[in-house]
Design a protein around this motif. Structure first.
Motif, PDB file in Angstrom:
ATOM      1  N   ASP A  96       0.838  -1.197   0.000  1.00  0.00           N
ATOM      2  CA  ASP A  96       0.000   0.000   0.000  1.00  0.00           C
ATOM      3  C   ASP A  96       0.872   1.245   0.000  1.00  0.00           C
ATOM      4  O   ASP A  96       2.032   1.226   0.442  1.00  0.00           O
ATOM      5  N   VAL A  97       0.292   2.351  -0.451  1.00  0.00           N
ATOM      6  CA  VAL A  97       1.062   3.575  -0.627  1.00  0.00           C
ATOM      7  C   VAL A  97       1.207   4.371   0.660  1.00  0.00           C
ATOM      8  O   VAL A  97       1.999   5.315   0.732  1.00  0.00           O
ATOM      9  N   ASP A  98       0.462   4.017   1.724  1.00  0.00           N
ATOM     10  CA  ASP A  98       0.424   4.846   2.930  1.00  0.00           C
ATOM     11  C   ASP A  98       1.652   4.718   3.817  1.00  0.00           C
ATOM     12  O   ASP A  98       1.755   5.384   4.844  1.00  0.00           O
ATOM     13  N   LEU A  99       2.601   3.824   3.468  1.00  0.00           N
ATOM     14  CA  LEU A  99       3.853   3.623   4.194  1.00  0.00           C
ATOM     15  C   LEU A  99       3.658   3.028   5.586  1.00  0.00           C
ATOM     16  O   LEU A  99       4.570   3.068   6.422  1.00  0.00           O
ATOM     17  N   GLN A 100       2.496   2.451   5.860  1.00  0.00           N
ATOM     18  CA  GLN A 100       2.326   1.705   7.110  1.00  0.00           C
ATOM     19  C   GLN A 100       3.104   0.385   7.052  1.00  0.00           C
ATOM     20  O   GLN A 100       3.537  -0.131   8.083  1.00  0.00           O
ATOM     21  N   ASP A 101       3.260  -0.139   5.841  1.00  0.00           N
ATOM     22  CA  ASP A 101       4.118  -1.304   5.627  1.00  0.00           C
ATOM     23  C   ASP A 101       5.473  -0.790   5.129  1.00  0.00           C
ATOM     24  O   ASP A 101       5.537  -0.161   4.066  1.00  0.00           O
TER      25      ASP A 101
END
Length: 324
Positions: free
Chosen positions: A97-102
């Protein structure tokens, strides 16, 4: 873009993420450049309605390995992921995902594990979700517990859509006739050699989550209905339970009548009617979910429509006009 297939493809579904995209590129590019292998990043724009298309085009001019795939309309996270997987050219394909949580830094660990152990699948497993809300952690635990009962214990706990797939796994997924895929269940179902890489889940870098409670409920429903006929069996058991309850009430009513101990009133009758009516509606709703999926499959409509792919040399005139 070179015609030579890259060693690594990274698929990134994107929907209304204008705020986080520059941060994503700033963090992802050094990680991938440091792997010392040919790569491409497929940003699948899932019908964004903000400035996401313009931001992607700006980033692509500065980042040659960035490839933009644009869908004509919003088709959902899993369908955007499907579009990216089917257009990815790499020997290994990572979805994130693009949210940078990973954390992108984990991608190197995934590639090294896959190469050293000869694995077709490497799951990213979250060992620390303290950055999520208590409600999010509780619902996630409930979801994964239910999915392990429905789809089997091979489904990793707390593994979302951050994973590495080999070309063998990607091709196997492409052959499945799924209209509403749930990859966190489909991938383990393949039974390919797999491993895990653990990481700490981080806070969203910018913007707001595009996965509200309604989409989480939809994902859970798609997961259960797509992988098990258990809800239909639940409807059957509820029907049998309702019949048994009515039989008990009938016996009790007959005994009360014979003993002359009858209390006039309509409350019990109303409760029984409402209970049976709700039971019937629940059973019809469960049946309708399966019928709807059969209807969708028979229609054969595409789950998504790609209107633009920057990795294709020749674009139709209509698609070229969609560029911002």
């Amino acid at each position: 873009m070179s015609n030579e297939a890259p060693r690594l493809s990274v698929v990134v579904p994107v929907f209304n993420e204008e705020a986080v995209l520059p941060l994503f590129a700033e963090r992802m590019r050094p990680v991938l450049d440091g792997l010392r292998m040919g790569y491409e990043v497929l940003a699948v724009d899932d019908g964004s309605r903000d400035c996401t298309p313009a931001v992607l085009d700006g980033l692509r001019r500065q980042w040659p390995q960035l490839r933009v795939v644009r869908l004509r309309r919003n088709s959902g996270h899993q369908n955007a992921l499907t579009a990216g997987l089917r257009r990815a050219r790499g020997t290994y394909v990572v979805s994130i995902d693009v949210d940078l949580q990973d954390p992108p830094e984990t991608i190197g660990d995934m590639v090294r594990l896959a190469e050293s152990a000869g694995l077709d699948v490497v799951h990213g497993v979250r060992t620390d979700r303290s950055t999520d809300s208590a409600f999010k952690r509780w619902t996630a635990g409930l979801y994964y517990g239910l999915m392990r009962r429905v789809a089997g214990t091979e489904v990793p706990r707390h593994a979302g859509d951050f994973r590495l797939l080999s070309r063998t796994a990607v091709d196997a997924l492409a052959e499945l006739p799924e209209q509403q895929p749930v990859y966190r269940l489909l991938v383990p179902w393949l039974g390919l050699p797999s491993g895990e890489v653990t990481y700490t889940r981080e806070q969203r870098a910018a913007g707001r989550s595009k996965y509200p409670i309604t989409k989480m409920v939809r994902l859970a429903l798609d997961s259960v209905v797509g992988f098990s006929a258990a809800p239909l069996r639940v409807a059957t058991w509820l029907g049998l339970l309702g019949i048994a309850g009515c039989a008990v009430l009938a016996v009790a009513g007959g005994a009360a009548y014979l003993s002359g101990n009858v209390v006039p009133g309509w409350t019990s009758l109303l409760v029984a009617v409402l209970f049976l009516g709700a039971l019937q509606l629940l059973c019809l709703g469960l049946l309708g979910e399966y019928v709807a999926r059969v209807f969708t499959t028979i229609q054969g409509r595409p789950a998504y429509v790609v209107t633009y792919d920057s990795g294709v040399e020749q674009q139709p005139a209509e698609d070229l006009l969609c560029r911002l």
